[in-house]
Write an enzyme that holds these catalytic residues in place. Structure first.
Site, PDB file in Angstrom:
ATOM      1  N   ARG A 113      32.984  31.810  57.040  1.00 41.39           N
ATOM      2  CA  ARG A 113      32.767  32.686  55.881  1.00 41.39           C
ATOM      3  C   ARG A 113      31.859  33.864  56.224  1.00 41.39           C
ATOM      4  O   ARG A 113      32.047  34.958  55.692  1.00 41.39           O
ATOM      5  CB  ARG A 113      32.196  31.888  54.719  1.00 41.39           C
TER       6      ARG A 113
ATOM      7  N   GLY B 159      39.918  24.730  51.012  1.00 42.61           N
ATOM      8  CA  GLY B 159      38.902  24.364  51.998  1.00 42.61           C
ATOM      9  C   GLY B 159      39.278  23.149  52.825  1.00 42.61           C
ATOM     10  O   GLY B 159      39.152  23.150  54.058  1.00 42.61           O
TER      11      GLY B 159
ATOM     12  N   LYS C  22      44.903  14.644  43.875  1.00 45.08           N
ATOM     13  CA  LYS C  22      45.456  14.391  42.539  1.00 45.08           C
ATOM     14  C   LYS C  22      46.462  15.434  42.092  1.00 45.08           C
ATOM     15  O   LYS C  22      46.364  16.601  42.444  1.00 45.08           O
ATOM     16  CB  LYS C  22      44.316  14.376  41.532  1.00 45.08           C
TER      17      LYS C  22
ATOM     18  N   GLY D  70      39.128  27.454  45.252  1.00 42.39           N
ATOM     19  CA  GLY D  70      39.434  27.663  43.836  1.00 42.39           C
ATOM     20  C   GLY D  70      40.125  28.992  43.577  1.00 42.39           C
ATOM     21  O   GLY D  70      41.029  29.088  42.740  1.00 42.39           O
TER      22      GLY D  70
HETATM   23  P1  AMP Z   1      42.183  18.058  47.120  1.00 37.97           P
HETATM   24  O1  AMP Z   1      40.761  18.515  46.990  1.00 37.97           O
HETATM   25  O2  AMP Z   1      42.866  17.737  45.857  1.00 37.97           O
HETATM   26  O3  AMP Z   1      42.993  18.989  48.040  1.00 37.97           O
HETATM   27  O4  AMP Z   1      42.120  16.663  47.862  1.00 37.97           O
HETATM   28  C1  AMP Z   1      41.680  16.518  49.176  1.00 37.97           C
HETATM   29  C2  AMP Z   1      41.319  15.082  49.371  1.00 37.97           C
HETATM   30  O5  AMP Z   1      42.442  14.284  49.130  1.00 37.97           O
HETATM   31  C3  AMP Z   1      40.882  14.778  50.777  1.00 37.97           C
HETATM   32  O6  AMP Z   1      39.515  14.534  50.776  1.00 37.97           O
HETATM   33  C4  AMP Z   1      41.673  13.547  51.151  1.00 37.97           C
HETATM   34  O7  AMP Z   1      40.874  12.519  51.692  1.00 37.97           O
HETATM   35  C5  AMP Z   1      42.256  13.087  49.827  1.00 37.97           C
HETATM   36  N1  AMP Z   1      43.517  12.356  49.999  1.00 37.97           N
HETATM   37  C6  AMP Z   1      44.604  12.745  50.669  1.00 37.97           C
HETATM   38  N2  AMP Z   1      45.539  11.792  50.670  1.00 37.97           N
HETATM   39  C7  AMP Z   1      45.045  10.743  49.972  1.00 37.97           C
HETATM   40  C8  AMP Z   1      45.553   9.452  49.633  1.00 37.97           C
HETATM   41  N3  AMP Z   1      46.760   9.042  50.027  1.00 37.97           N
HETATM   42  N4  AMP Z   1      44.750   8.659  48.895  1.00 37.97           N
HETATM   43  C9  AMP Z   1      43.542   9.058  48.513  1.00 37.97           C
HETATM   44  N5  AMP Z   1      43.003  10.267  48.805  1.00 37.97           N
HETATM   45  C10 AMP Z   1      43.751  11.112  49.528  1.00 37.97           C
END
Ligand code: AMP
Length: 400
Positions: free
Chosen positions: A38, A353, A200, A376
């Protein structure tokens, strides 16, 4: 092209140029900077302003001090790296507003650079308090926003300050990020593939819905895949599922099929009884996830499938890891996909990120067309929402 004026469009010689940068770098427990991307990303704007003979006032936040001074989050940590990268003296001020700061700023010479203390040591920054914005504005003749990662926030140093300082223009990082992402969204070279992962569905719903209007293929991995699979009737054991998103997941899938969009989900996965690094693991087809186990990564067959699906892509947008890549045992899927994206003949855009971190860990950063510095902010753009901090900048006049 960005329809906003940039630092190149305004006279900055001998002017006090307030540059909002995003120096919110990751620090380890010993307060060492673990990734200075950054800071490096802001250098083109900073160097240009120095070369043009401006007086540079750099301002940023670092972490979440929540309106209180916190020695662990001082920008004094950043100034040392900045001095080294610029090979130039940068004065650090231990505040960002007030008479002392004004005195120093008003005695600056052409080409001088000061870095202000963490803006978020004042609650007025995040609350976008008018009085705080006004005090920041007293330091500036010209306002430049080069903090792409924070450009979606309506904070005092992002939007509030522009009520009192004109011109208000974009820096080179903001220009590049906006033009890349908006350009791809408006005019993608096809086939255009969205590769989506992360934890999620709920956090990325807006993005999925908007992308579904534009892409030719959607590939879903990561935790969010299991809400889709569960909704389709699969046994997913203890994998991450958002029950309240299951109906929406079905609608997203149905709409994709109706529109002729190719839709891919994992066909196998790495499962474990728990998330701890030492736990036993197995690779199973998605039809065979054991009841009490969690799926934490995509498996090798899914990697093959996803690799084939992106093979003919001309544009790939990747947001979200394919598994819990932070833990070695569940990182292979994400890294394999990173290699596949890197080797494709597509324009490759990485946003978020976590994803850029994963690409970096996979050693493929150099092989992507564009890695966004914003999490974001990218999500907002991919949702089709304008960024507050960009909207307030001066418009470029369209020539008749
Ligand atoms: P996000 O911030 O929504 O992009 O989520 C990123 C996070 O999703 C990372 O820290 C991963 O560890 C988590 N992640 C990816 N795949 C899985 C999974 N199958 N189960 C639980 N967490 C996950």
């Amino acid at each position: 092209m960005l329809n906003k004026l940039t630092i190149k469009d305004v006279d900055i010689r001998n002017k006090r140029v307030f540059i909002r940068v995003d120096f919110n770098v990751p620090l380890n427990s010993e307060l060492n900077i673990t990734d200075d991307t950054r800071i490096r990303s802001a250098l083109p704007t900073i160097n240009y302003a120095i070369d043009e003979g401006a007086k540079l006032i750099l301002a940023s936040h670092l972490g979440r001090p929540k309106g209180k001074r916190n020695p662990a989050l001082t920008l004094a940590t950043v100034v040392k790296r900045l001095r080294r990268l610029l090979n130039k003296d940068v004065m650090f001020l231990d505040d960002c507003i007030g008479p002392e700061v004004e005195k120093v700023v008003n005695s600056m010479g052409s080409g001088d650079v000061v870095l202000l203390e963490n803006l978020r040591f004042y609650a007025g920054e995040e609350a976008n308090e008018d009085g705080f914005a006004k005090q920041l504005a007293t330091l500036a003749d010209v306002y430049v926003n080069d903090a792409f990662g924070t450009a979606h926030r309506s904070h005092a140093s992002i939007t509030g300050i522009t009520r009192y300082v004109r011109p208000a223009v974009a820096g080179f990082l903001v220009k590049k990020e906006m033009e890349y992402i908006e350009g791809v969204m408006a005019n993608p070279v096809r086939p255009f593939v969205a590769l989506l992962g992360g934890a999620k569905v709920s956090g990325k719903l807006g993005m999925i819905k908007n992308l579904e209007q534009k892409v030719d293929k959607v590939i879903i991995g990561g935790g969010m895949a299991f809400t889709f699979l569960k909704a389709m009737g699969y046994e997913v054991g203890n994998s991450l599922v958002e029950p309240e998103m299951m109906n929406i997941a079905l609608q997203i899938h149905k709409l994709a099929l109706e529109k002729g969009i190719k839709f891919y989900l994992p066909v196998d996965c790495v499962v474990a009884p728990g998330m701890d690094p030492g736990s036993e693991t197995m690779i199973v087809p998605t039809q065979e996830i054991p009841k009490d186990w969690k799926a934490l990564d995509i498996g090798p067959a899914s990697v093959k499938l996803f690799t084939e699906a992106i093979a003919n892509a001309r544009t790939i947008l990747w947001n979200g890891p394919m598994g819990v890549f932070e833990i070695d045992a569940f990182s292979r899927g994400t890294f394999a996909v990173a290699h596949a994206v890197a080797e494709s003949y597509a324009l490759t855009i990485v946003g978020g990120g976590d994803t850029s971190n994963a690409v970096d860990k996979a050693g493929e950063s150099e092989n992507m067309s564009f890695i966004s510095t914003g999490g974001g902010a990218v999500l907002n753009l991919l949702e089709g929402r304008p960024l507050d901090g960009i909207m307030v900048l001066d418009n470029r006049k369209v020539k008749e």
